[in-house]
Every structure is written in C-alpha cells, then in structure tokens.
Design a protein around this motif. Structure first.
Motif, PDB file in Angstrom:
ATOM      1  N   SER A  23      29.437  52.805  37.100  1.00  0.00           N
ATOM      2  CA  SER A  23      29.105  53.585  35.904  1.00  0.00           C
ATOM      3  C   SER A  23      30.311  53.707  34.984  1.00  0.00           C
ATOM      4  N   SER A  24      30.041  54.177  33.789  1.00  0.00           N
ATOM      5  CA  SER A  24      31.123  54.358  32.820  1.00  0.00           C
ATOM      6  C   SER A  24      31.959  55.589  33.140  1.00  0.00           C
ATOM      7  N   TRP A  25      31.489  56.465  34.012  1.00  0.00           N
ATOM      8  CA  TRP A  25      32.252  57.647  34.401  1.00  0.00           C
ATOM      9  C   TRP A  25      33.502  57.284  35.189  1.00  0.00           C
ATOM     10  N   ALA A  26      33.543  56.098  35.754  1.00  0.00           N
ATOM     11  CA  ALA A  26      34.691  55.676  36.548  1.00  0.00           C
ATOM     12  C   ALA A  26      35.891  55.331  35.681  1.00  0.00           C
ATOM     13  N   GLY A  27      35.679  55.218  34.383  1.00  0.00           N
ATOM     14  CA  GLY A  27      36.788  54.932  33.472  1.00  0.00           C
ATOM     15  C   GLY A  27      37.407  53.577  33.723  1.00  0.00           C
ATOM     16  N   SER A  28      38.725  53.573  33.922  1.00  0.00           N
ATOM     17  CA  SER A  28      39.431  52.300  34.110  1.00  0.00           C
ATOM     18  C   SER A  28      39.137  51.663  35.469  1.00  0.00           C
ATOM     19  N   LEU A  29      38.528  52.412  36.382  1.00  0.00           N
ATOM     20  CA  LEU A  29      38.181  51.873  37.700  1.00  0.00           C
ATOM     21  C   LEU A  29      36.774  51.287  37.745  1.00  0.00           C
ATOM     22  N   GLN A  30      36.141  51.177  36.573  1.00  0.00           N
ATOM     23  CA  GLN A  30      34.781  50.651  36.525  1.00  0.00           C
ATOM     24  C   GLN A  30      34.749  49.232  37.091  1.00  0.00           C
ATOM     25  N   ASN A  31      33.743  48.957  37.908  1.00  0.00           N
ATOM     26  CA  ASN A  31      33.538  47.662  38.578  1.00  0.00           C
ATOM     27  C   ASN A  31      34.650  47.309  39.562  1.00  0.00           C
ATOM     28  N   SER A  32      35.332  48.322  40.118  1.00  0.00           N
ATOM     29  CA  SER A  32      36.409  48.034  41.064  1.00  0.00           C
ATOM     30  C   SER A  32      35.966  48.086  42.519  1.00  0.00           C
ATOM     31  N   PHE A  33      34.716  48.485  42.765  1.00  0.00           N
ATOM     32  CA  PHE A  33      34.156  48.502  44.121  1.00  0.00           C
ATOM     33  C   PHE A  33      32.725  47.998  44.042  1.00  0.00           C
ATOM     34  N   VAL A  34      32.423  46.971  44.829  1.00  0.00           N
ATOM     35  CA  VAL A  34      31.113  46.325  44.754  1.00  0.00           C
ATOM     36  C   VAL A  34      30.461  46.309  46.131  1.00  0.00           C
ATOM     37  N   VAL A  35      29.218  46.775  46.181  1.00  0.00           N
ATOM     38  CA  VAL A  35      28.348  46.614  47.345  1.00  0.00           C
ATOM     39  C   VAL A  35      27.068  46.001  46.799  1.00  0.00           C
ATOM     40  N   SER A  36      26.744  44.786  47.233  1.00  0.00           N
ATOM     41  CA  SER A  36      25.658  44.046  46.590  1.00  0.00           C
ATOM     42  C   SER A  36      24.259  44.495  46.998  1.00  0.00           C
ATOM     43  N   SER A  37      24.088  45.090  48.193  1.00  0.00           N
ATOM     44  CA  SER A  37      22.746  45.514  48.607  1.00  0.00           C
ATOM     45  C   SER A  37      22.844  46.583  49.684  1.00  0.00           C
ATOM     46  N   VAL A  38      21.695  47.136  50.012  1.00  0.00           N
ATOM     47  CA  VAL A  38      21.623  48.151  51.077  1.00  0.00           C
ATOM     48  C   VAL A  38      22.009  47.529  52.414  1.00  0.00           C
ATOM     49  N   TRP A  39      21.558  46.298  52.646  1.00  0.00           N
ATOM     50  CA  TRP A  39      21.852  45.631  53.919  1.00  0.00           C
ATOM     51  C   TRP A  39      23.338  45.347  54.068  1.00  0.00           C
ATOM     52  N   VAL A  40      23.995  45.033  52.978  1.00  0.00           N
ATOM     53  CA  VAL A  40      25.443  44.823  53.019  1.00  0.00           C
ATOM     54  C   VAL A  40      26.156  46.139  53.334  1.00  0.00           C
ATOM     55  N   ALA A  41      25.655  47.237  52.780  1.00  0.00           N
ATOM     56  CA  ALA A  41      26.243  48.554  53.069  1.00  0.00           C
ATOM     57  C   ALA A  41      26.086  48.903  54.547  1.00  0.00           C
ATOM     58  N   ILE A  42      24.924  48.606  55.114  1.00  0.00           N
ATOM     59  CA  ILE A  42      24.704  48.878  56.539  1.00  0.00           C
ATOM     60  C   ILE A  42      25.601  47.982  57.393  1.00  0.00           C
ATOM     61  N   LEU A  43      25.695  46.704  57.031  1.00  0.00           N
ATOM     62  CA  LEU A  43      26.571  45.784  57.758  1.00  0.00           C
ATOM     63  C   LEU A  43      28.025  46.238  57.677  1.00  0.00           C
ATOM     64  N   ALA A  44      28.469  46.627  56.478  1.00  0.00           N
ATOM     65  CA  ALA A  44      29.846  47.095  56.310  1.00  0.00           C
ATOM     66  C   ALA A  44      30.092  48.358  57.122  1.00  0.00           C
ATOM     67  N   SER A  45      29.109  49.223  57.178  1.00  0.00           N
ATOM     68  CA  SER A  45      29.248  50.441  57.966  1.00  0.00           C
ATOM     69  C   SER A  45      29.359  50.128  59.457  1.00  0.00           C
ATOM     70  N   LEU A  46      28.585  49.171  59.926  1.00  0.00           N
ATOM     71  CA  LEU A  46      28.677  48.744  61.328  1.00  0.00           C
ATOM     72  C   LEU A  46      30.033  48.114  61.632  1.00  0.00           C
ATOM     73  N   VAL A  47      30.479  47.243  60.746  1.00  0.00           N
ATOM     74  CA  VAL A  47      31.781  46.589  60.940  1.00  0.00           C
ATOM     75  C   VAL A  47      32.898  47.632  60.922  1.00  0.00           C
ATOM     76  N   LEU A  48      32.826  48.587  60.006  1.00  0.00           N
ATOM     77  CA  LEU A  48      33.836  49.644  59.940  1.00  0.00           C
ATOM     78  C   LEU A  48      33.842  50.470  61.225  1.00  0.00           C
ATOM     79  N   ALA A  49      32.679  50.773  61.754  1.00  0.00           N
ATOM     80  CA  ALA A  49      32.607  51.538  63.004  1.00  0.00           C
ATOM     81  C   ALA A  49      33.247  50.765  64.158  1.00  0.00           C
ATOM     82  N   LEU A  50      32.983  49.482  64.229  1.00  0.00           N
ATOM     83  CA  LEU A  50      33.592  48.667  65.284  1.00  0.00           C
ATOM     84  C   LEU A  50      35.105  48.565  65.126  1.00  0.00           C
ATOM     85  N   LEU A  51      35.553  48.389  63.894  1.00  0.00           N
ATOM     86  CA  LEU A  51      37.001  48.333  63.653  1.00  0.00           C
ATOM     87  C   LEU A  51      37.671  49.670  63.964  1.00  0.00           C
TER      88      LEU A  51
END
Length: 123
Positions: A23-51
């Motif tokens: 969103s534009s509320w992020a200011g200069s950090l706009q588009n600095s964090f990308v999660v492409s889908s819900v499934w990617v978020a779940i996968l990333a959460s699983l990987v983070l838990a394992l790490l």
C-alpha cells in the motif's frame, strides 16, 4: 499455542504485512516485502517454524555473548536472519528488498506473536 495454530497465525501475519507493504501507507518501503499467494505464506510459515526449531538455537548459542552485551536486542537480528533464510529457501515468491525491511518485519512479527501467545495462554 499449538504448532498448526502458530503456522496459521504466522501465515496471516505474513499476508497482512505484505499487504501493508504494497500500500501507499508504507511510504518509501512500498513494495519491499512480497508474498505472492496464501500458499506461499503457509509454506514460508512452515519453513520458518522448521528453521526456528533447528537453526535458531545454534545461532542463539553462538551469538550469546553479543546478545548479552546488547541486553537481548541482538535476538531481533537473529529473527531477521531466520526470515532471510526462509526467503532464500522459499524463493522469489517470498522476498524482501533489504535487510532493514526484514528487521522491521521481524520486530512486528515478534510483537504480534507475543500478543497472540499471551491471548492463547489464558485459554
């Protein structure tokens, strides 16, 4: 809090933060964090838990002197490193543009996880 519940909440936090950083509320950090889908978020959460279960304790022990010297603030850097490693393992569909953005996300995730864990500890 249970393992799968934590995975679910971390995936929700990833999606919410990715939406905020688009969103534009992020200011200069706009588009600095990308999660492409819900499934990617779940996968990333699983990987983070394992790490967090395997790699984080080793890093914590190795960095104990600097963590004590900084009164525990270095643990934020360890959390950010875990997020960067998660990003490297998941791929371009879960990405940060800078380590500063990763630090901000690590701080926000730690705050949300503390609030959520406190809420579910009372149940």
């Amino acid at each position: 809090m249970g393992f799968w519940r934590r995975i679910f909440f971390n995936a929700l936090i990833f999606l919410a933060l990715a939406g905020f950083f688009q969103s534009s509320w992020a200011g200069s950090l706009q588009n600095s964090f990308v999660v492409s889908s819900v499934w990617v978020a779940i996968l990333a959460s699983l990987v983070l838990a394992l790490l967090n279960a395997v790699v984080r304790p080793i890093l914590f022990v190795l960095s104990l002197p600097i963590t004590i010297l900084t009164l525990g603030l270095f643990s934020i850097v360890i959390n950010a490193a875990m997020l960067e490693l998660t990003s490297a393992l998941v791929g371009n569909s879960f990405a940060f543009t800078s380590f500063g953005t990763t630090m901000i996300i690590a701080i926000v995730m730690a705050l949300f996880n503390a609030i959520i864990s406190d809420h579910y500890a009372r149940d």
